[in-house]
Design an enzyme around this catalytic site. Sequence first.
Site, PDB file in Angstrom:
ATOM      1  N   CYS A 110     -16.873   1.819   1.951  1.00 40.74           N
ATOM      2  CA  CYS A 110     -15.866   2.326   1.265  1.00 40.74           C
ATOM      3  C   CYS A 110     -16.114   1.868  -0.372  1.00 40.74           C
ATOM      4  O   CYS A 110     -15.822   2.743  -1.171  1.00 40.74           O
ATOM      5  CB  CYS A 110     -14.556   1.773   1.536  1.00 40.74           C
ATOM      6  SG  CYS A 110     -13.631   2.624   2.628  1.00 40.74           S
ATOM      7  N   HIS A 167       0.982  -1.224  -0.010  1.00 39.12           N
ATOM      8  CA  HIS A 167      -0.052  -0.163   0.099  1.00 39.12           C
ATOM      9  C   HIS A 167       0.849   1.486   0.099  1.00 39.12           C
ATOM     10  O   HIS A 167       0.250   2.308   0.443  1.00 39.12           O
ATOM     11  CB  HIS A 167      -1.014   0.120   1.222  1.00 39.12           C
ATOM     12  CG  HIS A 167      -2.024  -1.070   1.169  1.00 39.12           C
ATOM     13  ND1 HIS A 167      -1.879  -2.274   1.329  1.00 39.12           N
ATOM     14  CD2 HIS A 167      -3.262  -0.755   0.817  1.00 39.12           C
ATOM     15  CE1 HIS A 167      -3.297  -2.836   1.314  1.00 39.12           C
ATOM     16  NE2 HIS A 167      -4.087  -1.892   0.961  1.00 39.12           N
ATOM     17  N   GLU A 176     -13.320  -9.302   0.710  1.00 34.53           N
ATOM     18  CA  GLU A 176     -14.203  -7.849   0.421  1.00 34.53           C
ATOM     19  C   GLU A 176     -14.655  -7.972  -0.964  1.00 34.53           C
ATOM     20  O   GLU A 176     -14.675  -6.853  -1.324  1.00 34.53           O
ATOM     21  CB  GLU A 176     -13.574  -6.921   1.018  1.00 34.53           C
ATOM     22  CG  GLU A 176     -12.759  -7.120   2.484  1.00 34.53           C
ATOM     23  CD  GLU A 176     -12.273  -6.144   3.030  1.00 34.53           C
ATOM     24  OE1 GLU A 176     -11.625  -5.356   2.375  1.00 34.53           O
ATOM     25  OE2 GLU A 176     -12.139  -6.085   4.425  1.00 34.53           O
ATOM     26  N   HIS A 213     -11.674  -7.638  -5.009  1.00 32.84           N
ATOM     27  CA  HIS A 213     -11.879  -6.524  -3.914  1.00 32.84           C
ATOM     28  C   HIS A 213     -12.648  -5.420  -4.389  1.00 32.84           C
ATOM     29  O   HIS A 213     -12.126  -4.726  -5.306  1.00 32.84           O
ATOM     30  CB  HIS A 213     -10.594  -6.140  -3.370  1.00 32.84           C
ATOM     31  CG  HIS A 213     -10.666  -5.265  -2.169  1.00 32.84           C
ATOM     32  ND1 HIS A 213     -10.697  -4.198  -2.220  1.00 32.84           N
ATOM     33  CD2 HIS A 213     -10.641  -5.667  -0.799  1.00 32.84           C
ATOM     34  CE1 HIS A 213     -10.641  -3.597  -1.050  1.00 32.84           C
ATOM     35  NE2 HIS A 213     -10.808  -4.644  -0.154  1.00 32.84           N
ATOM     36  N   CYS A 229     -10.669   2.274   7.212  1.00 36.56           N
ATOM     37  CA  CYS A 229     -11.009   3.098   5.967  1.00 36.56           C
ATOM     38  C   CYS A 229     -12.300   3.852   5.776  1.00 36.56           C
ATOM     39  O   CYS A 229     -12.215   4.597   5.440  1.00 36.56           O
ATOM     40  CB  CYS A 229     -10.740   1.897   4.754  1.00 36.56           C
ATOM     41  SG  CYS A 229     -11.527   0.526   4.888  1.00 36.56           S
ATOM     42  N   CYS A 230     -13.179   3.129   6.333  1.00 36.22           N
ATOM     43  CA  CYS A 230     -14.652   3.571   5.980  1.00 36.22           C
ATOM     44  C   CYS A 230     -14.986   4.866   6.669  1.00 36.22           C
ATOM     45  O   CYS A 230     -15.290   5.765   5.893  1.00 36.22           O
ATOM     46  CB  CYS A 230     -15.597   2.701   6.239  1.00 36.22           C
ATOM     47  SG  CYS A 230     -15.471   1.127   5.236  1.00 36.22           S
ATOM     48  N   GLU A 290     -19.168  -3.198   1.730  1.00 32.94           N
ATOM     49  CA  GLU A 290     -18.449  -2.079   2.422  1.00 32.94           C
ATOM     50  C   GLU A 290     -18.807  -0.606   2.113  1.00 32.94           C
ATOM     51  O   GLU A 290     -19.016  -0.389   1.378  1.00 32.94           O
ATOM     52  CB  GLU A 290     -16.909  -2.551   2.111  1.00 32.94           C
ATOM     53  CG  GLU A 290     -15.815  -1.551   2.940  1.00 32.94           C
ATOM     54  CD  GLU A 290     -14.493  -1.907   2.723  1.00 32.94           C
ATOM     55  OE1 GLU A 290     -14.256  -2.939   2.126  1.00 32.94           O
ATOM     56  OE2 GLU A 290     -13.867  -0.800   2.786  1.00 32.94           O
ATOM     57  N   GLY A 292      -1.057  -1.992  -5.891  1.00 26.86           N
ATOM     58  CA  GLY A 292      -1.914  -3.181  -5.424  1.00 26.86           C
ATOM     59  C   GLY A 292      -3.310  -2.882  -5.111  1.00 26.86           C
ATOM     60  O   GLY A 292      -4.222  -3.372  -5.227  1.00 26.86           O
ATOM     61  N   HIS A 293      -3.199  -1.436  -4.403  1.00 29.12           N
ATOM     62  CA  HIS A 293      -4.529  -1.020  -3.907  1.00 29.12           C
ATOM     63  C   HIS A 293      -4.673   0.335  -4.650  1.00 29.12           C
ATOM     64  O   HIS A 293      -4.112   1.388  -4.287  1.00 29.12           O
ATOM     65  CB  HIS A 293      -4.736  -0.691  -2.459  1.00 29.12           C
ATOM     66  CG  HIS A 293      -6.279  -0.488  -2.362  1.00 29.12           C
ATOM     67  ND1 HIS A 293      -6.928   0.461  -2.698  1.00 29.12           N
ATOM     68  CD2 HIS A 293      -7.050  -1.094  -1.210  1.00 29.12           C
ATOM     69  CE1 HIS A 293      -8.209   0.534  -2.364  1.00 29.12           C
ATOM     70  NE2 HIS A 293      -8.142  -0.362  -1.304  1.00 29.12           N
TER      71      HIS A 293
END
Lengths: 640, 640
Positions: A332, A135, A314, A262, A410-411, A330, A186-187
Amino acid sequence: MAKYGVSVPLTDIRDGFWSGFRDTIVREAIPYQWAALNDALPGTAEKSGCMRNFRIAAGQETGDFHGYPFQDSDVYKWLEGVAYSLRWKPDSALEALADGAIQTIAAAQQPDGYLDTYYIIRGLDRRWTNLRDDHELYVAGHLIEAAVAYWQTTGKRTLLDTAVRFAQHIHSVIGPEEGKIHGYPGHPVLEMALMKLWSAVGDERYLRLAEYFIRERGKQPAFFEEERLLFGREAAWKDSPLGLRYYQAHAPLEEQDEAVGHAVRAMYLFSGMTDVAGETGDPGLAAACRRLWESTVSRRMYVTGALGSSEHGEAFTFNYDLPNDTAYAETCASVGLVFFAKRMLCLEPLGEYADVMERALYNSVLSGMQLDGKRFFYVNPLEVVPEACEWDRNKSHVKAERQPWFGCACCPPNLVRLMASLEEYAAVKHGEILYLNLYLGGMLRDSGLTMRIETGYPWNGVVAIDVTEAIQEERSLALRVPGWCENWSLSLNGEPCAAEYRRGYAVLRRSWRIGDRLTMKMEMVPRWVRANPRVREDAGLTALQRGPIVYCLEEADNGKALHLLRRGPDPETGVRWEPGTLGGVVTVRTSGLREDEDWPDGRLYDFREASEVRATELKWIPYYAWANRGAGEMRVWIRE
Amino acid sequence: MAKYGVSVPLTDIRDGFWSGFRDTIVREAIPYQWAALNDALPGTAEKSGCMRNFRIAAGQETGDFHGYPFQDSDVYKWLEGVAYSLRWKPDSALEALADGAIQTIAAAQQPDGYLDTYYIIRGLDRRWTNLRDDHELYVAGHLIEAAVAYWQTTGKRTLLDTAVRFAQHIHSVIGPEEGKIHGYPGHPVLEMALMKLWSAVGDERYLRLAEYFIRERGKQPAFFEEERLLFGREAAWKDSPLGLRYYQAHAPLEEQDEAVGHAVRAMYLFSGMTDVAGETGDPGLAAACRRLWESTVSRRMYVTGALGSSEHGEAFTFNYDLPNDTAYAETCASVGLVFFAKRMLCLEPLGEYADVMERALYNSVLSGMQLDGKRFFYVNPLEVVPEACEWDRNKSHVKAERQPWFGCACCPPNLVRLMASLEEYAAVKHGEILYLNLYLGGMLRDSGLTMRIETGYPWNGVVAIDVTEAIQEERSLALRVPGWCENWSLSLNGEPCAAEYRRGYAVLRRSWRIGDRLTMKMEMVPRWVRANPRVREDAGLTALQRGPIVYCLEEADNGKALHLLRRGPDPETGVRWEPGTLGGVVTVRTSGLREDEDWPDGRLYDFREASEVRATELKWIPYYAWANRGAGEMRVWIRE
């Protein structure tokens, strides 16, 4: 290829619905989250360590890194939210707090521009060895987004300079040139962020790097596999059948046609991809954006705008697989869907994109926060039985009440930054046509034309638009006709007025005059929703929607055993504005049937006719407001 | 307190239904499983290592132990099945094979009687340090059960002597006396086994040890916790919210009132407990057996007789929580339910116990084996969509086709030993009354009275009982009137005959004469089943049952998207004996409705009326025979 549309932010937001939420964010959520980031929450909230990591990285404190490799992103998202909050409600104390945080962040930056406290604390020798899971690029993306926002609001450059230094560092180590890492995040999120940075500072290198990430992703041999072989770092998801699908890195984006893996990664990636498609005018990429949009919203989205059918990864699962009680859904991911929708609206003005945007916004995004701004949902299920969350491991990720904080948080700040910047999602300009996509009260200004928008949305469908400033020039205003609306009318200065209906919009071209009042009236009645028959989990079920609001039944209003409730023969029996309920909501009552809850002899199976039903009244509340009255059952879909 | 009933085995089984399955077992399953235990299966079957472990433990081969600590039990269950098979169909080659295996087993036994290849190979110093998870007592239990059966059939004592030596060893190390371990089995079965051993060899120490296990279990402080503190061996389930509930060791059995935790453990434990309650005549224990029976079958059992709602812990969850598509429903748990039912029938003659026994037997036990005897289900779901098994991790334990073998291969030999000994489940004697609980063809002999039973069960409800030997003495015969049967009649020598109906039985007392023919006719028609309204997952759904057979719909007969099928307005349209289908089954056709599979515009959600339906015919097959025609969708419950 049309030019990429331009978002036209509203200003001076004064909205009967959103102002309340935004007040809560300013007064409650932002201070609460700052306390969380500093591990100052009382009670049993999970530890963050976020700000402490920065102090350790800056040499101001000693200790070890705490949390996930992406822990830094929490404060960046918080700062971005603060920037929007300050734009709306200036607050010198809050700004001073943010400035202090920024000082700490800047102090942690390395001489070469690198800034990720995980590797700064744990050892810089290992940095850039696991783009797949660690990340660093994700953290950089959120830093950039915060920096641009904070600079735009305050004019202060410290965070922007920090972000630019990190971006320059990344540009120096990753990219197509020989000797650089030929990788990608990756994200995703950096793609979107670089587009913002390019737009803010005008350095085309950032556009090119974003484009590189989009075009490089999924090429064979797979970068993540090469990286693994080189550095021996195993994938977090190595035992998952998702494989590279988890990262949407299994095939080049132009060849992908299903939203997989994801869900948050997918939404962020598709958003960045749409930015790149729009700005570069690449028709192949644009076509892929449309395909992936279609896959997302026509085959893999919950009626609340939630995404991600499975806790495992997720992630998305397969077409029409939308279990209500084990949903991941989620917060997010729905925030990400709003990002994606906004960008699709910039790609091309189609009302359907905005329909999805408001579906997510008013339902699964908003449900992520408790009405007091101090508790949050990560997972937003459409059916909850508290006992099942406790005893069925398949539902242990589902919580019947919002939580004070998360190890992976994160959310909460994601929801805050979106709600605090809603004005940026309302209108888009394509050529000379101004498309109004979200209805909220505020001022819309564009090239000499200024309008005040007032509306009772989402509780009623009346939107009044008063022209307060005008120039002598014909201009087109396109008002979205929501997909939920069957009957609507437009009047100008009290007279019915004809407009051209085009792809989800009522388009009115005119030389606007000061004092003009345009009124859009959308019939807003409760309507029964059905899911496509391919959705197994909703077969024989129906949900209730009024305007953009999806409703649900709660145990607090309807008793236990909600699965025994069925839709009654008559239409709704009452639509009521209840100012004292759940922060002020329109509730809906419908006739219903309730089956007897047990058989007299208590047998488990029998050859008997269906249970007796008795007439009852169902009381529906907006889905977003569920779980604000303690833990209890909840259902969106009920039997007919 | 009545004396514990005595099981009266049928002999000379000749049954239109069961003989076929038993032939398959003798001809196919037993040789196949022997190959599995010797790692001689072709293809990708999981490795067993079972017989090799014994050879290594006996010093006949070198190598390391393979498999789970309970690997030994697979061959014991296989030997028990062989014993029953030889009783039915003598086979000198098979007996020689078994004798050889027994030699190897006996050779592995330690001088002190200990016999568990896991610890013999890995180090005897650690034996008896983890009763909770290491299954030494479980393995001993299966050794004893096999030994008693093999001795009873063949008269050969080698395995019995081996078992007795191990039992004596266990008695010397575990028990209430000072200096012994005050423990009990982590996985029950030894309780039942010791009762059999007591009955076989007449040594009351085994009855007392079984009773000790039952009474000691769940006392505080918890033995498993003390053991953990002493030896530091963490529980396999330490992170599970189940805790000691997983082992049914959270409270003394007399205080337990819900079936919780690992379903197979629960069934084996309750079975052993019922044996102890029955033989000791303890009313408190008997009351607990009734409570736990009631919890199992009235609140936690699938309509197929399957148990275990969750993969997590292969366990029960909470009352009325019976998800069809994520069910664990282990074959062994249904086998265990048959054990439990048999013992409850010995405790007291109540037709309901036998109703449950046959529900499990004809449905979720039988479904565990492919019709060719060479593939097995561990998990027996009530709803399958193959794509979901692949992409939804919550369903990854569910297989759409039976598997060649399992790393944990408890189910295949368990099913074999039950099917091969079905004659022991048919009749129970309480006082002078002979209760016939299962209808299958064979000879019933008891104290001078001999009857030949012939029946078309379960395909028709006619049972003819011919007296072939009699004495001058009044005797009562109680024929079970199954719960599924609404109309039945009894005739004696062609004349209608009145019988007393008592607790699920038609009881006829008479001085029987040679040549008497008693005919029981049970109306066997397809009937729609409903679940108690508290069962959320079956709300609005109905299933089809005919006689003891629960039916299902398969994709092979009804196409894809089975969730779109609904029950039609008319009753069944055809009940057909199809000798060429699935080994010979009665299929049922009913009128049905099929919703359109998609909306013309492909939208995911819309405000439209329910989809169009068209009339169709549904073809139902017995649930046990599903997945014998390739992978496809399957459903037991459909919408009304």
